[in-house]
Write a protein that holds these residues in place. Structure first.
Motif, short mmCIF file in Angstrom:
data_model
loop_
_atom_site.label_atom_id
_atom_site.label_comp_id
_atom_site.label_asym_id
_atom_site.label_seq_id
_atom_site.Cartn_x
_atom_site.Cartn_y
_atom_site.Cartn_z
N LEU A 192 120.86 20.32 24.78
CA LEU A 192 120.34 21.68 24.72
C LEU A 192 121.38 22.77 24.98
O LEU A 192 121.21 23.89 24.55
CB LEU A 192 119.17 21.84 25.68
CG LEU A 192 117.90 21.10 25.24
CD1 LEU A 192 116.85 21.14 26.34
CD2 LEU A 192 117.33 21.70 23.96
N CYS A 193 122.44 22.44 25.73
CA CYS A 193 123.49 23.45 25.88
C CYS A 193 124.84 22.87 25.48
O CYS A 193 125.49 23.36 24.58
CB CYS A 193 123.55 24.02 27.29
SG CYS A 193 124.70 25.40 27.39
N ALA A 194 125.23 21.80 26.16
CA ALA A 194 126.50 21.15 25.78
C ALA A 194 126.50 20.89 24.27
O ALA A 194 127.47 21.16 23.57
CB ALA A 194 126.66 19.84 26.55
N GLY A 201 119.40 26.50 35.82
CA GLY A 201 119.05 25.37 34.95
C GLY A 201 118.58 25.80 33.59
O GLY A 201 117.57 26.49 33.45
N HIS A 202 119.31 25.39 32.54
CA HIS A 202 118.94 25.83 31.19
C HIS A 202 119.08 24.72 30.15
O HIS A 202 119.35 24.98 28.99
CB HIS A 202 119.78 27.05 30.79
CG HIS A 202 121.26 26.78 30.83
ND1 HIS A 202 122.03 27.03 31.94
CD2 HIS A 202 122.10 26.30 29.91
CE1 HIS A 202 123.27 26.70 31.68
NE2 HIS A 202 123.35 26.23 30.46
N GLN A 203 118.91 23.47 30.58
CA GLN A 203 118.82 22.37 29.61
C GLN A 203 117.58 21.59 30.02
O GLN A 203 117.68 20.50 30.58
CB GLN A 203 120.07 21.50 29.66
CG GLN A 203 121.36 22.28 29.41
CD GLN A 203 122.58 21.37 29.28
OE1 GLN A 203 122.91 20.93 28.19
NE2 GLN A 203 123.24 21.08 30.38
N VAL A 261 122.72 19.63 33.89
CA VAL A 261 123.58 20.48 34.72
C VAL A 261 124.76 20.91 33.87
O VAL A 261 125.47 20.07 33.32
CB VAL A 261 124.07 19.69 35.96
CG1 VAL A 261 125.04 20.52 36.79
CG2 VAL A 261 122.87 19.26 36.80
N CYS A 262 124.94 22.22 33.74
CA CYS A 262 125.96 22.76 32.84
C CYS A 262 127.03 23.47 33.66
O CYS A 262 126.78 23.93 34.77
CB CYS A 262 125.29 23.74 31.88
SG CYS A 262 126.41 24.69 30.85
N HIS A 263 128.22 23.59 33.09
CA HIS A 263 129.30 24.33 33.74
C HIS A 263 128.90 25.76 34.07
O HIS A 263 129.32 26.31 35.09
CB HIS A 263 130.56 24.33 32.85
CG HIS A 263 131.69 23.60 33.51
ND1 HIS A 263 132.45 24.19 34.48
CD2 HIS A 263 132.16 22.35 33.36
CE1 HIS A 263 133.35 23.32 34.91
NE2 HIS A 263 133.19 22.19 34.24
N THR A 264 128.06 26.33 33.21
CA THR A 264 127.61 27.71 33.46
C THR A 264 126.78 27.77 34.75
O THR A 264 126.85 28.75 35.48
CB THR A 264 126.81 28.21 32.24
OG1 THR A 264 127.68 28.18 31.11
CG2 THR A 264 126.30 29.62 32.44
N ASP A 265 126.02 26.71 35.04
CA ASP A 265 125.26 26.68 36.30
C ASP A 265 126.22 26.78 37.49
O ASP A 265 125.93 27.45 38.48
CB ASP A 265 124.46 25.37 36.43
CG ASP A 265 123.43 25.21 35.32
OD1 ASP A 265 123.07 26.22 34.70
OD2 ASP A 265 123.00 24.06 35.08
#
Ligand code: ZN
Ligand code: ZN
Length: 333
Positions: free
Chosen positions: A151-153, A64-66, A42-46
């Motif tokens: 994967l993102c962070a 969702g992108h990680q 879960v990313c801040h961008t989500d």
């Protein structure tokens, strides 16, 4: 059919805008693989997507992108993977390969880039598809959950670190200490930097110290030395003049966020002497490959907090309210 958390209309995360639904399972095109999702970070961008802080090109949308998962179906022209391979899918979902940015080694800025969980359905679901050349192999060093935040962070943190120009023996400042900063801290230490962490939370400062920060404090405090480079992870424009104040002549301030509140008017003195402010946008596949290799070599420790897929709304609300002590990861299967 498959289970997914679907965004139909953006709304504050506390009002549970993601709904559990059954939607059609995707089929891979010729050069795509289908991935059975095991977990998704879960990313801040989500949060920015779900709450509508970013313009949304696709609705309804699975964010969702990680994504970490296992390949369960191969498009007929796929050559680089086999069934059962574990892969990661990051934010950069596809590029056109032909624009000036792609040709110029900056595919992160591609004119027709598509992003996972933004232009196409992402990993808050049981399955997703991706082009084989945009899926990444993962070292066995990492469990599924521990790999997800890389994967993102991790990748964005790596690119921010690279663009900040911080080098061995130098002092690097990190503003905000969430998922990305705690990975960059380990990376920068491994590369021989001294790291100075500015963050409000006591728990975050303790974690930073445990991970080897040379100094921790709030953004109002003055570190004992001026810094060679800094990265702002928090989406707070007010940090820009504060960070410039602690930056040495010729130093670079990198802004890692996809959005930021307004930056206050600056006295030219803060910028003069060749200080550089630059933003960081997305990342290339090469960033991703380099970082995943480095992360396994160090190896980077990710701190995670696991939620079931059905509690994605709660994970996002906890992220928003700074209740997380680590990176949130949704367990899907
Ligand atoms: Zn392009
Ligand atoms: Zn992200």
């Amino acid at each position: 059919m498959m289970r997914a958390m679907l965004l139909e209309r953006p709304a504050p995360s506390e009002s549970s805008p993601l709904r559990t639904v059954d939607i059609l399972m995707p089929e891979p095109a010729a050069r795509e693989v289908r991935v059975r999702v095991r977990c998704c970070g879960v990313c801040h961008t989500d949060l920015h997507i779900v709450e509508g802080d970013l313009a949304l090109p696709k609705l309804p949308l699975v964010p969702g992108h990680q994504i970490i998962g296992e390949i369960d179906q191969l498009g007929r022209e796929v050559t680089s993977f086999k069934l059962g391979d574990r892969v990661g899918i990051p934010w950069l979902y596809s590029t056109d390969g032909v624009c000036a940015f792609c040709q110029g080694n900056s595919e992160n800025l591609c004119e027709h880039a598509q992003f996972t969980g933004y232009h196409v359905h992402g990993g808050y679901a049981e399955y997703c598809v991706v082009r084989e050349d945009f899926a990444h192999s993962l070292s066995a060093v990492f469990s599924d959950e521990n790999a997800a935040p890389l994967l993102c962070a991790g990748v964005i943190g790596y690119r921010s670190y690279r663009l900040s120009g911080a080098a061995a023996g130098q002092r690097l400042g990190l503003y905000g200490f969430g998922a990305s900063a705690h990975l960059v801290l380990q990376l920068a230490r491994h590369q021989g930097c001294e790291v100075y962490v500015f963050t409000r939370g006591t728990a975050h400062r303790q974690l930073a110290e445990k991970l080897g920060a040379a100094w921790t404090g709030t953004a109002d405090e003055t570190p004992p030395h001026s810094l060679d480079a800094s990265i702002i992870f928090a989406p707070a424009g007010a940090l820009v003049p504060q960070a410039l104040r602690h930056l040495r002549k010729g130093g670079t301030l990198a802004l890692a966020g996809i959005t930021m509140t307004q930056i206050p008017a600056l006295d030219y003195d803060l910028l003069y002497h060749e200080r550089v402010i630059r933003s960081v946008a997305n990342s290339t596949r090469q960033d991703c490959r380099e970082f995943l290799r480095l992360a396994a070599e160090i190896p980077i420790q990710t701190q995670i907090q696991v939620y079931p897929l059905s509690e994605a709304n709660r994970a996002l609300a906890d992220l928003k309210q700074s209740k997380l002590e680590a990176a949130a990861v949704l367990r899907v299967s």
